[in-house]
Design an enzyme around this catalytic site. Structure first.
Site, PDB file in Angstrom:
ATOM      1  N   ASP A   1      46.300  41.068  33.089  1.00 55.69           N
ATOM      2  CA  ASP A   1      46.179  41.691  34.409  1.00 55.69           C
ATOM      3  C   ASP A   1      46.335  40.654  35.525  1.00 55.69           C
ATOM      4  O   ASP A   1      45.670  39.616  35.521  1.00 55.69           O
ATOM      5  CB  ASP A   1      44.809  42.386  34.516  1.00 55.69           C
ATOM      6  CG  ASP A   1      44.785  43.430  35.617  1.00 55.69           C
ATOM      7  OD1 ASP A   1      45.300  43.156  36.716  1.00 55.69           O
ATOM      8  OD2 ASP A   1      44.254  44.524  35.371  1.00 55.69           O
TER       9      ASP A   1
ATOM     10  N   THR B   1      46.416  48.209  39.425  1.00 57.79           N
ATOM     11  CA  THR B   1      46.271  48.169  37.973  1.00 57.79           C
ATOM     12  C   THR B   1      46.543  49.506  37.277  1.00 57.79           C
ATOM     13  O   THR B   1      47.382  49.570  36.365  1.00 57.79           O
ATOM     14  CB  THR B   1      44.848  47.690  37.618  1.00 57.79           C
ATOM     15  OG1 THR B   1      44.719  46.362  38.124  1.00 57.79           O
ATOM     16  CG2 THR B   1      44.612  47.683  36.118  1.00 57.79           C
TER      17      THR B   1
ATOM     18  N   ASN C   1      44.308  53.445  42.124  1.00 55.54           N
ATOM     19  CA  ASN C   1      43.152  53.282  41.232  1.00 55.54           C
ATOM     20  C   ASN C   1      42.104  54.360  41.506  1.00 55.54           C
ATOM     21  O   ASN C   1      41.390  54.789  40.607  1.00 55.54           O
ATOM     22  CB  ASN C   1      42.509  51.911  41.448  1.00 55.54           C
ATOM     23  CG  ASN C   1      43.309  50.779  40.813  1.00 55.54           C
ATOM     24  OD1 ASN C   1      44.120  51.009  39.917  1.00 55.54           O
ATOM     25  ND2 ASN C   1      43.077  49.568  41.289  1.00 55.54           N
TER      26      ASN C   1
ATOM     27  N   ASP D   1      43.266  38.499  36.873  1.00 54.16           N
ATOM     28  CA  ASP D   1      43.032  39.414  37.990  1.00 54.16           C
ATOM     29  C   ASP D   1      41.658  39.156  38.615  1.00 54.16           C
ATOM     30  O   ASP D   1      41.520  39.015  39.832  1.00 54.16           O
ATOM     31  CB  ASP D   1      43.123  40.864  37.510  1.00 54.16           C
ATOM     32  CG  ASP D   1      42.940  41.842  38.652  1.00 54.16           C
ATOM     33  OD1 ASP D   1      43.873  41.985  39.459  1.00 54.16           O
ATOM     34  OD2 ASP D   1      41.847  42.427  38.756  1.00 54.16           O
TER      35      ASP D   1
ATOM     36  N   ASP E   1      50.732  43.576  35.131  1.00 58.63           N
ATOM     37  CA  ASP E   1      50.892  44.792  35.925  1.00 58.63           C
ATOM     38  C   ASP E   1      51.308  44.513  37.369  1.00 58.63           C
ATOM     39  O   ASP E   1      51.831  45.392  38.041  1.00 58.63           O
ATOM     40  CB  ASP E   1      49.600  45.627  35.880  1.00 58.63           C
ATOM     41  CG  ASP E   1      48.344  44.819  36.184  1.00 58.63           C
ATOM     42  OD1 ASP E   1      48.425  43.573  36.255  1.00 58.63           O
ATOM     43  OD2 ASP E   1      47.274  45.432  36.355  1.00 58.63           O
ATOM     44  N   HIS E   2      51.078  43.283  37.849  1.00 54.28           N
ATOM     45  CA  HIS E   2      51.370  42.910  39.241  1.00 54.28           C
ATOM     46  C   HIS E   2      50.988  41.454  39.409  1.00 54.28           C
ATOM     47  O   HIS E   2      50.420  40.844  38.497  1.00 54.28           O
ATOM     48  CB  HIS E   2      50.556  43.771  40.228  1.00 54.28           C
ATOM     49  CG  HIS E   2      49.097  43.795  39.878  1.00 54.28           C
ATOM     50  ND1 HIS E   2      48.278  42.715  40.081  1.00 54.28           N
ATOM     51  CD2 HIS E   2      48.331  44.739  39.277  1.00 54.28           C
ATOM     52  CE1 HIS E   2      47.063  43.003  39.631  1.00 54.28           C
ATOM     53  NE2 HIS E   2      47.066  44.223  39.128  1.00 54.28           N
TER      54      HIS E   2
ATOM     55  N   HIS F   1      46.241  42.504  45.654  1.00 52.38           N
ATOM     56  CA  HIS F   1      47.562  43.017  45.296  1.00 52.38           C
ATOM     57  C   HIS F   1      47.527  44.498  45.583  1.00 52.38           C
ATOM     58  O   HIS F   1      46.448  45.061  45.819  1.00 52.38           O
ATOM     59  CB  HIS F   1      47.850  42.741  43.819  1.00 52.38           C
ATOM     60  CG  HIS F   1      46.776  43.275  42.927  1.00 52.38           C
ATOM     61  ND1 HIS F   1      46.761  44.561  42.443  1.00 52.38           N
ATOM     62  CD2 HIS F   1      45.614  42.708  42.491  1.00 52.38           C
ATOM     63  CE1 HIS F   1      45.668  44.747  41.728  1.00 52.38           C
ATOM     64  NE2 HIS F   1      44.941  43.644  41.751  1.00 52.38           N
TER      65      HIS F   1
HETATM   66  P1  AMP Z   1      42.390  46.304  40.335  1.00 51.97           P
HETATM   67  O1  AMP Z   1      42.456  44.835  40.436  1.00 51.97           O
HETATM   68  O2  AMP Z   1      41.449  46.887  41.314  1.00 51.97           O
HETATM   69  O3  AMP Z   1      43.727  46.955  40.411  1.00 51.97           O
HETATM   70  O4  AMP Z   1      41.802  46.657  38.900  1.00 51.97           O
HETATM   71  C1  AMP Z   1      41.532  45.673  37.914  1.00 51.97           C
HETATM   72  C2  AMP Z   1      40.315  46.046  37.147  1.00 51.97           C
HETATM   73  O5  AMP Z   1      40.524  47.253  36.422  1.00 51.97           O
HETATM   74  C3  AMP Z   1      39.933  45.071  36.050  1.00 51.97           C
HETATM   75  O6  AMP Z   1      39.193  43.987  36.527  1.00 51.97           O
HETATM   76  C4  AMP Z   1      39.135  45.918  35.106  1.00 51.97           C
HETATM   77  O7  AMP Z   1      37.759  45.803  35.379  1.00 51.97           O
HETATM   78  C5  AMP Z   1      39.560  47.322  35.409  1.00 51.97           C
HETATM   79  N1  AMP Z   1      40.141  47.954  34.222  1.00 51.97           N
HETATM   80  C6  AMP Z   1      41.178  47.525  33.508  1.00 51.97           C
HETATM   81  N2  AMP Z   1      41.449  48.337  32.471  1.00 51.97           N
HETATM   82  C7  AMP Z   1      40.533  49.328  32.526  1.00 51.97           C
HETATM   83  C8  AMP Z   1      40.272  50.480  31.734  1.00 51.97           C
HETATM   84  N3  AMP Z   1      41.017  50.768  30.681  1.00 51.97           N
HETATM   85  N4  AMP Z   1      39.244  51.264  32.109  1.00 51.97           N
HETATM   86  C9  AMP Z   1      38.500  50.978  33.191  1.00 51.97           C
HETATM   87  N5  AMP Z   1      38.697  49.907  33.978  1.00 51.97           N
HETATM   88  C10 AMP Z   1      39.697  49.085  33.653  1.00 51.97           C
HETATM   89 ZN    ZN Z   2      45.837  44.734  37.649  1.00 42.54          ZN
HETATM   90 ZN    ZN Z   3      43.277  43.348  40.719  1.00 50.74          ZN
END
Ligand code: AMP
Ligand code: ZN
Ligand code: ZN
Length: 401
Positions: A31, A67, A88, A188, A235-236, A337
């Site tokens: 990530d 994500t 998200n 991430d 993912d980014h 991001h």
């Molecule tokens: P974001 O940076 O806000 O786009 O999201 C990243 C976060 O998504 C990560 O730090 C994880 O905690 C969360 N994440 C990743 N995969 C999952 C999943 N399968 N279910 C729930 N949360 C997730």
């Molecule tokens: Zn991500």
């Molecule tokens: Zn993130």
């Protein structure tokens, strides 16, 4: 007479020779691993994959470069407006329901997921699949899930995740999954907290590189190193943000006139009917370091119009700027991001190695929506016809193409 058994054996062996064995693919997601993290000279194991296998200059995410939207784009081959996970966290204004990725009640509810994930396509065509974490893999109900899966657990150690995948590959052949996802959030998490150029991000990169080394060591130990295709994606990317670059949208439009969804690089604005024009005008007057779009004016290249849950007004911040409300005034992240997916800082990675991939092959930027048709091609199965991804933009990575 004597020649018959010989002839039979020839036909028999030829038959086996032509029926190529079912491939294996492990799809690994790091990530927020930005495309240029390889230039830091701290990734010897990933460097070997880049050299020996296939590597792309970068992997272009879909918009918004977040994500959940992007893991779903990778696994369905669709833009977020088509697979349904448009952010998200987002709002269904018709049923007045919120989708939140951290809320298992919504994240596991199939009503939000409009695309077909690769594991669903594959299972229907006789391929057993598994997921050691992936957004969208946790749906309740039986037909839209991988045979084996683990529910997301943020604090589960990296080595435990990896061992889980190896254990699946050690199952008896008739039970063994041939497609497996594996996910790590390290880059991430540190990128958000300390920014992409921090020592903490470098430590996360090193950790993921050592996990990569361990993965190949363990595949070797179970005798599958030469049989398994391993694809590494992110993912980014990630960019620096600062509190000097914040736009308080709530302050601009005043209280009680609109519902504001999400914050950071994008914001969804649902004005009250009677305040629509006023809210739009106020935002337009102050349009500095962000763009204000009516839904049907969002640039075509974002593919971010055709979903009823996209708000009537969409705000998109310039790179490094943050759209906030009063609630986020104390938020102190240093990286983020979600911005324009064509920005260099938002680009991720794509590397692949294994029997189905060319060797020492280096290409330019790939699109993450093309990975789903690539997977279908590797497994020689029929993809869904309603996808946005295109095999012809990516199939040249495969041997024999
Ligand atoms: P974001 O940076 O806000 O786009 O999201 C990243 C976060 O998504 C990560 O730090 C994880 O905690 C969360 N994440 C990743 N995969 C999952 C999943 N399968 N279910 C729930 N949360 C997730
Ligand atoms: Zn991500
Ligand atoms: Zn993130």
């Amino acid at each position: 007479m004597k020649k018959l058994p010989f002839l039979f054996l020839c036909i028999f062996y030829l038959g086996i020779g032509f029926a190529s064995p079912k491939p294996y693919v492990i799809l690994v997601s790091f990530d927020g691993f930005r495309w240029d993290y390889f230039n830091r000279n701290i990734t010897p194991n990933l460097e070997k994959v880049r050299e020996d296998g296939v590597s792309a200059l970068s992997l272009r995410p879909a918009f918004p470069s977040k994500t959940f939207p992007n893991h779903l784009s990778i696994i369905t081959g669709m833009y977020p407006s088509h697979h349904g996970i448009i952010a998200n966290n987002f709002y269904d204004p018709f049923k007045k329901q919120l989708y939140r990725m951290q809320d298992t009640n919504t994240a596991r509810n199939e009503r939000w997921y409009l695309g077909e994930a690769f594991w669903e396509t594959a299972e229907r065509q006789g391929i057993t699949t598994a997921s050691y974490f992936w957004p969208g893999s946790e749906l309740t109900g039986t037909s839209r899930r991988p045979t084996y899966r683990e529910f997301f657990d943020y604090s589960r150690p990296e080595e435990t995740r990896l061992q889980g995948v190896i254990d699946w590959l050690k199952l008896p052949i008739e039970k063994r999954p041939h497609f497996i996802t594996l996910y790590f959030q390290n880059t991430d998490t540190e990128g958000h907290e300390y920014g992409p150029n921090s020592p903490e991000v470098n430590e996360a990169i090193k950790k993921l590189d050592s996990i990569t080394g361990l993965l190949f060591k363990k595949l070797d130990e179970i005798g599958l190193k030469d049989s398994v295709n391993v694809i590494f994606v992110s993912d980014h990317g990630m960019t620096n943000i600062s509190q000097q670059k914040e736009i308080n949208v709530e302050k601009i439009i005043g209280p009680g006139k609109a519902m504001l969804g999400d914050f950071g690089p994008t914001m969804m604005v649902f004005p009250k009917k009677e305040n629509f024009q006023e809210v739009y005008d106020l935002l337009k007057q102050t349009e500095n370091h962000y763009k204000v779009y009516l839904r049907n004016e969002v640039p075509i290249y974002f593919h971010y119009r055709e979903n009823p849950f996209i708000s009537p007004i969409v705000l998109i911040a310039d790179l490094g700027w943050s759209l906030i409300t009063n609630k986020e005034l104390s938020w102190k992240g240093k990286g983020n991001h979600g911005y324009d997916n064509n920005q260099l800082d938002m680009q991720g990675i794509f590397l692949a190695i294994g029997p189905n991939f060319k060797t020492n092959y280096h290409t330019g930027t790939l699109w993450n929506i093309d990975i789903y048709p690539l997977l279908c091609e590797i497994f020689n199965i029929v993809p869904r016809s309603n996808i946005d991804g295109k095999l012809e933009r990516i199939e040249f990575l495969l041997k024999g193409h």
